[in-house]
Design a protein around this motif. Structure first.
Motif, PDB file in Angstrom:
ATOM      1  N   PHE A 136     -31.831   2.912  10.797  1.00  0.00           N
ATOM      2  CA  PHE A 136     -32.306   4.105  11.494  1.00  0.00           C
ATOM      3  C   PHE A 136     -31.199   4.693  12.363  1.00  0.00           C
ATOM      4  O   PHE A 136     -31.059   5.908  12.478  1.00  0.00           O
ATOM      5  CB  PHE A 136     -33.520   3.742  12.345  1.00  0.00           C
ATOM      6  N   PHE A 137     -30.421   3.809  12.980  1.00  0.00           N
ATOM      7  CA  PHE A 137     -29.281   4.265  13.786  1.00  0.00           C
ATOM      8  C   PHE A 137     -28.334   5.096  12.920  1.00  0.00           C
ATOM      9  O   PHE A 137     -27.973   6.223  13.266  1.00  0.00           O
ATOM     10  CB  PHE A 137     -28.547   3.054  14.377  1.00  0.00           C
ATOM     11  N   GLY A 138     -27.951   4.517  11.783  1.00  0.00           N
ATOM     12  CA  GLY A 138     -27.043   5.244  10.905  1.00  0.00           C
ATOM     13  C   GLY A 138     -27.685   6.515  10.387  1.00  0.00           C
ATOM     14  O   GLY A 138     -27.054   7.573  10.294  1.00  0.00           O
ATOM     15  N   TRP A 139     -28.953   6.401  10.106  1.00  0.00           N
ATOM     16  CA  TRP A 139     -29.737   7.505   9.555  1.00  0.00           C
ATOM     17  C   TRP A 139     -29.686   8.712  10.475  1.00  0.00           C
ATOM     18  O   TRP A 139     -29.434   9.836  10.061  1.00  0.00           O
ATOM     19  CB  TRP A 139     -31.168   6.999   9.406  1.00  0.00           C
ATOM     20  N   GLU A 140     -29.934   8.472  11.759  1.00  0.00           N
ATOM     21  CA  GLU A 140     -29.893   9.582  12.710  1.00  0.00           C
ATOM     22  C   GLU A 140     -28.457   9.920  13.074  1.00  0.00           C
ATOM     23  O   GLU A 140     -28.158  11.067  13.393  1.00  0.00           O
ATOM     24  CB  GLU A 140     -30.687   9.233  13.974  1.00  0.00           C
ATOM     25  N   GLY A 141     -27.586   8.926  13.033  1.00  0.00           N
ATOM     26  CA  GLY A 141     -26.179   9.172  13.333  1.00  0.00           C
ATOM     27  C   GLY A 141     -25.576  10.155  12.347  1.00  0.00           C
ATOM     28  O   GLY A 141     -24.893  11.111  12.743  1.00  0.00           O
ATOM     29  N   VAL A 142     -25.845   9.953  11.059  1.00  0.00           N
ATOM     30  CA  VAL A 142     -25.300  10.903  10.089  1.00  0.00           C
ATOM     31  C   VAL A 142     -25.967  12.265  10.275  1.00  0.00           C
ATOM     32  O   VAL A 142     -25.329  13.298  10.080  1.00  0.00           O
ATOM     33  CB  VAL A 142     -25.461  10.418   8.629  1.00  0.00           C
ATOM     34  N   GLY A 143     -27.241  12.241  10.683  1.00  0.00           N
ATOM     35  CA  GLY A 143     -27.911  13.508  10.959  1.00  0.00           C
ATOM     36  C   GLY A 143     -27.222  14.254  12.078  1.00  0.00           C
ATOM     37  O   GLY A 143     -27.016  15.471  12.011  1.00  0.00           O
ATOM     38  N   LEU A 144     -26.822  13.497  13.115  1.00  0.00           N
ATOM     39  CA  LEU A 144     -26.112  14.110  14.240  1.00  0.00           C
ATOM     40  C   LEU A 144     -24.801  14.727  13.781  1.00  0.00           C
ATOM     41  O   LEU A 144     -24.490  15.881  14.096  1.00  0.00           O
ATOM     42  CB  LEU A 144     -25.841  13.058  15.313  1.00  0.00           C
ATOM     43  N   CYS A 145     -24.030  13.956  13.012  1.00  0.00           N
ATOM     44  CA  CYS A 145     -22.725  14.470  12.581  1.00  0.00           C
ATOM     45  C   CYS A 145     -22.903  15.677  11.687  1.00  0.00           C
ATOM     46  O   CYS A 145     -22.121  16.632  11.752  1.00  0.00           O
ATOM     47  CB  CYS A 145     -21.952  13.387  11.852  1.00  0.00           C
ATOM     48  N   SER A 146     -23.941  15.620  10.871  1.00  0.00           N
ATOM     49  CA  SER A 146     -24.234  16.766  10.027  1.00  0.00           C
ATOM     50  C   SER A 146     -24.524  17.984  10.905  1.00  0.00           C
ATOM     51  O   SER A 146     -24.003  19.080  10.663  1.00  0.00           O
ATOM     52  CB  SER A 146     -25.419  16.408   9.140  1.00  0.00           C
ATOM     53  N   TYR A 147     -25.320  17.772  11.942  1.00  0.00           N
ATOM     54  CA  TYR A 147     -25.625  18.847  12.903  1.00  0.00           C
ATOM     55  C   TYR A 147     -24.344  19.407  13.524  1.00  0.00           C
ATOM     56  O   TYR A 147     -24.135  20.622  13.581  1.00  0.00           O
ATOM     57  CB  TYR A 147     -26.558  18.292  13.976  1.00  0.00           C
ATOM     58  N   LEU A 148     -23.491  18.485  13.975  1.00  0.00           N
ATOM     59  CA  LEU A 148     -22.265  18.938  14.644  1.00  0.00           C
ATOM     60  C   LEU A 148     -21.352  19.699  13.683  1.00  0.00           C
ATOM     61  O   LEU A 148     -20.714  20.677  14.059  1.00  0.00           O
ATOM     62  CB  LEU A 148     -21.515  17.733  15.213  1.00  0.00           C
ATOM     63  N   LEU A 149     -21.303  19.222  12.442  1.00  0.00           N
ATOM     64  CA  LEU A 149     -20.364  19.825  11.506  1.00  0.00           C
ATOM     65  C   LEU A 149     -20.887  21.123  10.907  1.00  0.00           C
ATOM     66  O   LEU A 149     -20.124  22.047  10.639  1.00  0.00           O
ATOM     67  CB  LEU A 149     -20.018  18.828  10.406  1.00  0.00           C
ATOM     68  N   ILE A 150     -22.198  21.198  10.696  1.00  0.00           N
ATOM     69  CA  ILE A 150     -22.748  22.467  10.199  1.00  0.00           C
ATOM     70  C   ILE A 150     -22.526  23.546  11.247  1.00  0.00           C
ATOM     71  O   ILE A 150     -22.169  24.673  10.949  1.00  0.00           O
ATOM     72  CB  ILE A 150     -24.248  22.331   9.882  1.00  0.00           C
ATOM     73  N   GLY A 151     -22.743  23.146  12.512  1.00  0.00           N
ATOM     74  CA  GLY A 151     -22.556  24.109  13.595  1.00  0.00           C
ATOM     75  C   GLY A 151     -21.136  24.132  14.110  1.00  0.00           C
ATOM     76  O   GLY A 151     -20.896  24.543  15.247  1.00  0.00           O
ATOM     77  N   PHE A 152     -20.204  23.690  13.274  1.00  0.00           N
ATOM     78  CA  PHE A 152     -18.825  23.558  13.762  1.00  0.00           C
ATOM     79  C   PHE A 152     -18.275  24.898  14.239  1.00  0.00           C
ATOM     80  O   PHE A 152     -17.621  24.989  15.263  1.00  0.00           O
ATOM     81  CB  PHE A 152     -17.934  22.984  12.658  1.00  0.00           C
ATOM     82  N   TRP A 153     -18.546  25.946  13.449  1.00  0.00           N
ATOM     83  CA  TRP A 153     -18.112  27.278  13.901  1.00  0.00           C
ATOM     84  C   TRP A 153     -19.194  27.823  14.818  1.00  0.00           C
ATOM     85  O   TRP A 153     -20.041  28.630  14.413  1.00  0.00           O
ATOM     86  CB  TRP A 153     -17.865  28.173  12.685  1.00  0.00           C
TER      87      TRP A 153
END
Lengths: 635, 494
Positions: A136-153
């Motif tokens: 679950f940690f990794g599961w949400e962790g990748v979700g976080l990074c996905s969030y950060l990277l999609i919103g990178f610009w």
């Protein structure tokens, strides 16, 4: 070494983020180097496991312990996780290198590289977990990074919205995953994979009453876990975030939204095969959702014009394939397709990125065309990617996708046959939209009005090198790994990491069935060349006569609009209703404000009694006296 | 141990406030701030020493001090166990941070402000140490006064309304609690809670007494529907006031449930569990939705606090090990996270004097360090694994699931809403772009702000990965709490 694989990306990420001011290229070199080392070591670990059967579980330290709720930080290396390690670190390393070129003009490149490495770490933590909590940690962790990277610009409004959407939709999936974990802990008393899987078989008949419905426990657990998988892997109904996620930089799409994170859902189902195998209902649902997603996404991909969105829907569709493979019980085939897909889909995305780069940030394929001579390398690599994706004979997609269709057929149930026919049809659609993208991008007339054809340029070597390596993977990975992944006896390689209750025996399949898919795929090439390049008018006429159908597909079956109306607007309305009417209108009005008003009124009234005139007081005293006397007399 | 270490701990801040009071330097703020900082850090280290020397392998109260205060009536009895020590450490940890935050945010009457904060600290530590109902009541209610002053004197434009609302709500609840304490004395002949635990209050009195305690705790918590004072109080309070309010004052009620309601009234606690579940779930869903629609940053965070406290009450009354441990963890973690978030709002408020979300946007362009920290705290608030916010919530939900599927499902859904309002806030404040030209002129966090926020961020992440120091501290105490509760229930049912 196992520790190094997991932690090098994390260290790289931290160094890259906080050391960005050291020297100019510090971040990109550090992160890329660390992830590359990690990738090389992953391959060694995979090889050690495959050749010498070296697997193991390494406990780092205890994370949490509350009663029986115990979870460790751990590194669990088994065949399944070793395959994932290779996929994740290998693609990640190439994407890191590619990004050095792709992001070269971006002032925030260190941040970007750092996020990529952080993502890699989270994904690794997910796949090597030996319990549900770390998963679950990794599961949400990748979700976080996905969030950060999609919103990178972050200056782009649309990128921000896409990032939030991705996170929230994923959270809805996580909601299911969490409930699944609660169920597992409540009934099995553990959240450790091994213990859970050992106990699961004893509960196969257990039922419980869940909201008035009597349900099988295992089925219920599987359904909730699958909701989690649907969210992460963008399956039908929870898929809406994936196309929007294309707002992020292209390397992100290649790494997160094609090769690794979105396959986490498939990984979860395969990992939990010892539970899923005991619930035919859940497996059937997985098959059905997989089927629907495969054909839905392929149908939408047919008419999209954004090069990245086409590839995104294609990813969605391929994930559908993986799920229905898992649903019919062919987990190893699902993993095989996951493995090959990682190569050719990352290749397609990075290739698309190279095209976008060449056209100076143009993403609409209607504004491209005729550049095959200008971009010879990109052209070749995209060609390889497209061939592999469509399942052109003897490229990687051919082995894995056809195997899925074959196993669905071998399942020998009506659902299996149905899935197989959907699979064949979707393969045909896949071929059409892939070649459409390919032809419209590279063939036909040059359609871009903003920049002249001479300004388009081939990408630098640092971007082409990863493409080349991925091309090799896209060509050969199917052929070389077929026997390892889906060889004659399933358990040779996978051992205990995948559980088959009723193993599908590989039998002879009628020749006509074997040939159907490749033939359809081959027919699609000239067909689409004719429709999109030689004689586009036929298609234009067809489109004009079927406008509603076209719009339905173009607008992605109107699912986004439906969600916006049903959920987002409603939530906001309820929110302001509760605030204005509930808090301010009722609680405050009758609570503190009401009381204070009441006190004021009463004190005003009582205040008026104190007139200060003697005769008023005398009158009241007299009145009291007479009442008292009356009372005494009557008594 | 003969040395009255707990009394020392309680009165150390009071003594340092006396020093400040006596100091003549009216203009020299630096002097008074360093005195109070020194005093509060000394208190912090003393509490750390206490934590270190506390034996967590036994559930008994330790460092007990017992002095007769009013003959045969009230005893000044203090003691701590594995539960209370963490709250004490949280209090002593947050106070110095508040004092540091004054450097930037308090402009007038700094000396008086610091005195108020230190006195408040004394009362708060007192609450967590008391083993006598009357002493507890005194500390519990006395805390109102400095807080009332902090809001009323140093607050924003509508401070009087807020202070009055705050006072009215909390007073209403506490009057009933006072009555209940008198009744308990009348039934048992003592106000010493260790004795009350032994005597056991008869079943027929429990429900009413429990409700009387609830009325006080529910307001402090705050639970729905008596939560409306909190957003107003937060909005008007100065930064340090908000921090103390959110980080510590709200935790006194949760602590009260654990220390008083459950052990003293086990039957009533069981009887009213459905009520608590309902109120908690409403708090989680309702206030999350309300938070979504706020246009004032502080109000949004205040409403999110109400939702987070909903998880706490939910977890406590599951009376499962995971539920209660999760609740305590959630309280500690919320103490850190909400403190950090309010400090973050304070940082930009000091610069632009606005709390309206619409006035901000694109901060990441101009305040990169600040934005990074803000993002960390926002993610912790929405319960991202790897931060302390996750474990508390997840344990509470695990515990709840064992008692009620419906409650657990709804509460888990609240997590989705939590992500929605927190991310939307972040998007509107940190990301995007802005038309507000003043934003371009402001500076990033200065040294003192950076230190405060980094320290908080460090602990939020540290306890997200390695919670065992906290978990081990209260483990045994919780076991004994649950065992006693079950024994009492069984005994009363026979």
């Amino acid at each position: 070494m196992e520790y190094a694989i997991i932690f090098l990306p994390l260290i790289g990420s931290l160094l890259g983020y906080f050391g960005k001011s050291l020297t100019k290229y510090f971040s990109e070199i550090t992160t890329s180097l660390f992830v590359t080392i990690s990738a090389i070591m992953s391959i060694i670990v995979f090889w050690n496991g495959f050749q010498n059967n070296i697997y193991g579980n390494y406990k780092i330290f205890e994370w949490i312990s509350s009663g029986g709720f115990i979870a460790n930080w751990s590194i669990n290396i088994d065949p399944l996780s070793s395959v994932m390690l290779v996929v994740v670190t290998f693609v990640s390393a190439l994407v890191h290198i590619y990004s050095i070129g792709y992001m070269s003009h971006d002032p925030h490149k260190p941040r970007f590289m750092s996020y990529l490495s952080l993502f890699t770490f989270s994904m690794l933590a997910l796949v090597v977990s030996d319990n549900f909590l770390q998963l679950f940690f990794g599961w949400e962790g990748v979700g976080l990074c996905s969030y950060l990277l999609i919103g990178f610009w972050y200056k782009k409004e649309s990128a921000n919205n896409a990032a939030i959407k991705a996170f929230i939709v994923n959270r809805i999936g996580d909601f299911g995953l969490a409930i699944g974990i609660f169920l597992i802990f409540f009934f099995f008393g553990t959240i450790n994979f091994e213990e859970t899987f050992n106990i699961a078989s004893q509960y196969s008949e257990k039922t419980l009453v869940f909201f008035g419905i009597e349900a099988n426990l295992i089925t219920l657990i599987c359904l909730f876990l699958f909701i989690g998988a649907m969210g992460k892997s963008a399956q039908f109904l929870l898929h809406t975030w994936l196309p929007d996620a294309m707002e992020g930089p292209t390397p992100v799409s290649a790494l997160i939204h094609a090769a690794t994170m979105v396959t986490a859902g498939v990984f979860l189902v395969v990992r939990c095969s010892p539970i899923f195998e005991y619930s035919q209902v859940a497996l059937n649902l997985v098959t059905i959702i997989g089927m629907i997603t495969a054909i839905f996404a392929a149908s939408v991909a047919l008419v999209q014009n954004d090069i990245k969105k086409i590839v995104a829907y294609s990813t969605c569709s391929q994930l559908g394939y993986m799920f229905f493979a898992a649903g019919v019980g062919a987990y190893h085939v699902a993993m095989f397709h996951l493995f090959t897909h990682a190569f050719f889909k990352a290749l397609l995305f990075l290739g698309a990125g190279s095209v976008i780069h060449a056209f100076k940030d143009e993403q609409d394929i209607r504004n491209m065309g005729g550049v095959r001579k200008k971009l010879p390398y990109t052209y070749t690599f995209m060609l390889i990617g497209t061939l592999a994706l469509t399942g052109f004979p003897f490229l990687s997609g051919f082995y894995s996708k056809d195997a899925i269709i074959e196993f669905a057929y071998l399942k020998n149930s009506s659902l299996g046959n149905y899935a197989a026919s959907i699979g064949i049809f979707t393969a045909f659609l896949t071929s059409i939209y892939s070649w459409r993208l390919f032809f419209k991008t590279f063939h036909g007339p040059y359609n871009n009005k903003k920049i002249s054809i001479d300004e388009t340029h081939e990408s630098p070597l640092v971007m082409l090198l990863p493409l080349m390596l991925l091309s090799i993977g896209a060509i050969f990975s199917g052929y070389f790994f077929k026997n390892i992944f889906i060889g004659s006896s399933n358990n040779d390689f996978w051992q205990l990491s995948i559980f088959f209750l009723n193993e599908i025996k590989y039998e002879a399949i009628p020749l006509w069935f074997l040939l159907t898919t490749p033939i359809l795929v081959l027919i699609a090439i000239p067909t689409s060349f004719y429709l999109y390049i030689i004689n586009p008018k036929t298609l234009e006429d067809f489109k004009n006569t079927n406008i509603p159908l076209y719009n339905f597909l173009l607008n992605k079956w109107y699912i986004d609009e439906l969600y916006e109306k049903v959920f987002v607007v409603t939530a906001k309305k309820i929110g302001s209703f509760f605030w204005k009417k509930g808090d301010i209108g009722i609680i405050d009005k009758f609570g503190p404000d009401g009381i204070s008003k009441l006190v004021k009124i009463i004190s005003n009234k009582t205040g008026r009694l104190q007139t200060g005139f003697i005769y008023d007081y005398a009158f009241v005293m007299l009145l009291g006296l007479s009442v008292l006397l009356t009372y005494l007399i009557l008594k | 141990m003969n040395f009255p270490i707990l009394s020392t701990l309680i009165f150390l801040p009071l003594i340092s406030s006396l020093f400040i009071f006596l100091s003549k330097s009216k203009t020299n703020n630096f002097g008074v701030i360093s005195i109070s900082l020194f005093g509060s850090i000394a208190t912090f280290f003393l509490s750390l020493f206490l934590w270190y020397s506390l034996d967590t392998s036994i559930p008994d109260f330790q460092f007990v001090e017992d002095q007769s205060w009013i003959n045969n009536f009230i005893k000044f009895k203090l003691g701590i166990d594995g539960i209370s020590i963490l709250f004490i450490v949280l209090t002593t940890f947050i106070t110095p941070i508040c004092i540091v935050s004054c450097i930037n945010s308090v402009r007038i009457r700094v000396k008086e402000f610091l005195i108020a904060i230190l006195i408040l600290e004394t009362f708060m530590i007192g609450v967590f140490c008391s083993l006598d109902l009357v002493i507890f009541y005194l500390f519990f209610e006395a805390g109102l006064i400095p807080m009332f002053l902090i809001i009323g004197v140093w607050g924003g434009p509508r401070r009087v309304y807020s202070a009055f609302k705050f006072f009215l709500f909390t007073l209403l609840g506490s009057v009933l609690m006072l009555v209940a304490i008198i009744v308990i004395y009348w039934i048992t002949g003592t106000t010493d809670i260790t004795q009350i635990y032994e005597i056991k209050i008869p079943k027929e009195y429990q429900n009413l007494l429990w409700l009387a305690f609830l009325s006080s705790f529910a307001v402090k918590m705050p639970m729905w529907p008596v939560h409306t004072w909190l957003p107003d109080a937060h909005v008007e309070a100065p930064t340090a006031g908000s921090v103390i309010l959110a980080a510590i004052l709200l935790k006194m009620a949760g602590y009260g449930f654990l220390r008083f309601s459950i052990p003293m009234f086990p039957n009533a606690s069981e009887f009213f569990t459905p009520l608590i579940y309902t109120l908690s779930i409403i708090a989680i869903i309702y206030t999350s939705l309300v938070a979504l629609m706020q246009d004032d940053m502080k109000k949004l965070i205040a409403y999110s606090s109400v939702a987070h406290m909903g998880y706490v009450t939910l977890g406590i009354f599951t009376l499962t090990k995971q539920g209660i441990e999760g609740s305590i963890y959630q309280m500690i973690s919320h103490g850190l996270i909400s403190a950090a978030l309010f400090l973050c709002v304070g940082v930009v408020y000091d610069r632009l004097h606005s709390r309206m979300i619409s006035n901000y946007g694109g901060l990441v362009n101009y305040l990169p360090k600040y934005s990074f920290l803000f993002l960390v705290f926002a993610l912790a608030a929405l319960g991202l694994p790897g931060t302390s916010g996750f474990l508390g919530e997840f344990l509470v939900l695990t515990g709840t699931f064992q008692k009620s599927y419906l409650a657990a499902m709804l509460a888990t859904f609240g997590v989705v809403l939590g992500a929605a309002y927190m991310l939307w806030l972040t998007k509107r404040v940190i990301f995007g772009s802005t038309n507000n030209s003043e934003i371009k002129k402001i500076n990033d966090v200065n040294k003192s702000e950076l230190i405060m926020l980094t320290v908080l961020a460090f602990f939020i992440i540290f306890f997200g990965f390695y919670p065992m120091p906290l978990m081990e501290t209260f483990d045994i105490s919780i076991n004994s709490l649950i065992d006693n509760y079950q024994n009492d229930l069984n005994a009363n049912q026979l």
